[in-house]
Write a protein that holds these residues in place. Structure first.
Motif, short mmCIF file in Angstrom:
data_model
loop_
_atom_site.label_atom_id
_atom_site.label_comp_id
_atom_site.label_asym_id
_atom_site.label_seq_id
_atom_site.Cartn_x
_atom_site.Cartn_y
_atom_site.Cartn_z
N ASP A 69 1.04 -1.27 0.05
CA ASP A 69 -0.17 -0.22 0.57
C ASP A 69 0.82 1.50 -0.13
O ASP A 69 1.31 1.86 1.27
CB ASP A 69 -0.97 -0.17 1.28
N HIS A 71 0.42 4.03 -0.44
CA HIS A 71 0.23 5.34 1.15
C HIS A 71 0.51 4.90 2.54
O HIS A 71 -0.26 5.68 3.49
CB HIS A 71 -1.53 5.62 1.49
N ASP A 72 0.69 3.95 3.17
CA ASP A 72 1.32 3.59 3.95
C ASP A 72 3.20 3.75 4.02
O ASP A 72 3.80 3.36 3.60
CB ASP A 72 1.36 1.98 4.62
N ASP A 73 3.73 5.39 4.59
CA ASP A 73 4.84 5.31 5.31
C ASP A 73 5.87 4.95 4.39
O ASP A 73 6.63 4.76 3.96
CB ASP A 73 4.73 6.98 6.39
N ARG A 110 3.68 12.10 0.57
CA ARG A 110 4.59 11.48 1.41
C ARG A 110 5.96 11.11 0.39
O ARG A 110 6.83 10.76 1.00
CB ARG A 110 3.51 10.10 1.53
#
Length: 328
Positions: A69, A71-73, A110
Motif C-alpha cells: 500500500d 499510502h503507508d509511509d 509522502r
C-alpha cells in the motif's frame, strides 16, 4: 504489508520504483523498460494492493511485482530503499475533494518525504494538461497542488502533462465504441470540448526517455498528439473504427450537468461527473509554451493510425502497435 526488496545484481544497481505500474500507462511503460538496452538494465519494482489482478506483469523480464500500500509511509520507505528513481503514475479521474487530495496531493507529499529520507532524488511525475491552481475542476486543481509539492521538495523532478490518452485497453474510445454498439444515439455532454489525444505508447516512451536523460530534470513537458479533436469527433472516430457509428446528440450545459449528476449516483465508476464537465471547460491541448514530445525525439502517432488496430471488429489489440520502436 511490507514488500520484499527487488532482485538486484552487480550489473543492475538500484531499481526504478513505478507507482501505478499496474494501470493503463504503467503497463505500457513496463513493456518499454523491459526492451533490450532500456532503463540502464535496472529492474522495475511495481507495488500493488491486488497482485492477483496484475499477474500478467510477472511474465515481463526485469519486473518485480509486490503487494504493498503506497499510502503507508513505512511501506513507501521500504519500496524506495536502494532505488535509483521513481515514476509516479498514480491518479484518479473521479472522486470527492478528499479523494483527490489523498491521491494527487498527499501521496506526492509522502513520496517527497520518503525520497528525502531514502536519498532518492530522481522523480518523473505524470500530471495532466490543464493542471492549474485556478482551474475550474477539483481534478485539475489537485493535479497542480501535487506538482507544487514535488517541486518544493527540491528533487530532480521531471513533470509530464499528457492530454487524454488512447490505446488498447483505454477507457475512452473503448467505452464510446461499446456505447455505440448498444445505443441508437449518443447523448453527449461536453461535445465541443477540445482534446489533443496522445497514444499510450508515446506517453510511455516519454517517461522512459526522461528516466534515461538527465537534461530533462527541472523541466515540464506537454504530451499531446498531432491532431486536435472535439469530444464529438472522438466519439465519431470510436464509432467509425468499431464499425457501429451512431448519431450524436450534443447536450446543452444544463442538461449535461443533470445527466452527469445522475451518473454520479449510479453504482460503480461513473461514466461522467460534473467535475469532468468542469475539467472540459479548459481546452485539453498543448499551450505551446512548454516543450513536448518533439523535444524528446518522439514523433507522435495520430489516433487514426492506431485506433483501428484495437477498435475494428476482429482486430487483435497490441500493446506496442505500429512501430517496433521509436528512433532515438
Amino acid at each position: 504489508m511490507r514488500p520484499t526488496g527487488p532482485q538486484q545484481t552487480r550489473e543492475t544497481p538500484g531499481h526504478w520504483l513505478v507507482l501505478g505500474g499496474t494501470g493503463f500507462v504503467g503497463r505500457a511503460l513496463l513493456d518499454k523498460l523491459c526492451q533490450p538496452g532500456r532503463a540502464d538494465g535496472r529492474r522495475a519494482l511495481v507495488p500493488t494492493r491486488r497482485p492477483g489482478g496484475a499477474r500478467t506483469l510477472t511474465t515481463l523480464p526485469m519486473v518485480d511485482l509486490v503487494a504493498a500500500d503506497v499510502h503507508d509511509d513505512a511501506v513507501l520507505a521500504g519500496l524506495l530503499a536502494g532505488a535509483a528513481g521513481v515514476v509516479n503514475l498514480v491518479a484518479i479521474l473521479h472522486g470527492s475533494e478528499a479523494q483527490f487530495e489523498r491521491v494527487h496531493v498527499a501521496l506526492p507529499r509522502r513520496l517527497a518525504a520518503a525520497c528525502r529520507s531514502a536519498g532518492v532524488r530522481r522523480v518523473v511525475h505524470v500530471s495532466a494538461l490543464g493542471a492549474s491552481a485556478d482551474a475550474p475542476s477539483r481534478y485539475l486543481r489537485s493535479k497542480a497542488r501535487g506538482e507544487a509539492v514535488l517541486r518544493d521538495a527540491g528533487l530532480d523532478l521531471t513533470v509530464l502533462r499528457p492530454s487524454v490518452i488512447f490505446g488498447a485497453q483505454d477507457r475512452l474510445l473503448n467505452l464510446f465504441a461499446q456505447l455505440q454498439r448498444l445505443a441508437p444515439v449518443v447523448p453527449l455532454a461536453g461535445a465541443d470540448a477540445r482534446f489533443q489525444p496522445v497514444w499510450v505508447c508515446d506517453v510511455a516512451e516519454a517517461v522512459a526517455r526522461c528516466l534515461a536523460r538527465p537534461e530533462t530534470v527541472g523541466r515540464t513537458y506537454e504530451l499531446a498528439g498531432p491532431d486536435t479533436l472535439t469530444l464529438a469527433e472522438l466519439v465519431q472516430a470510436a464509432g467509425r473504427h468499431s464499425g457501429r457509428p451512431r448519431p450524436i446528440w450534443p447536450l446543452g450545459r444544463g442538461l449535461a450537468r443533470l445527466q452527469a449528476g445522475l451518473m454520479e449516483w449510479l453504482p460503480g465508476e461513473p461514466l461522467m461527473t460534473r467535475d469532468n464537465l468542469d475539467s472540459m471547460r479548459v481546452p485539453n491541448v498543448a499551450t505551446g509554451e512548454l516543450p513536448g514530445l518533439a523535444e524528446l525525439g518522439i514523433r507522435p502517432e495520430p489516433l487514426s493510425a492506431v485506433a483501428p488496430t484495437y477498435l475494428a471488429p476482429g482486430s487483435v489489440a497490441r500493446l506496442d502497435g505500429l512501430r517496433a520502436h521509436h528512433r532515438l
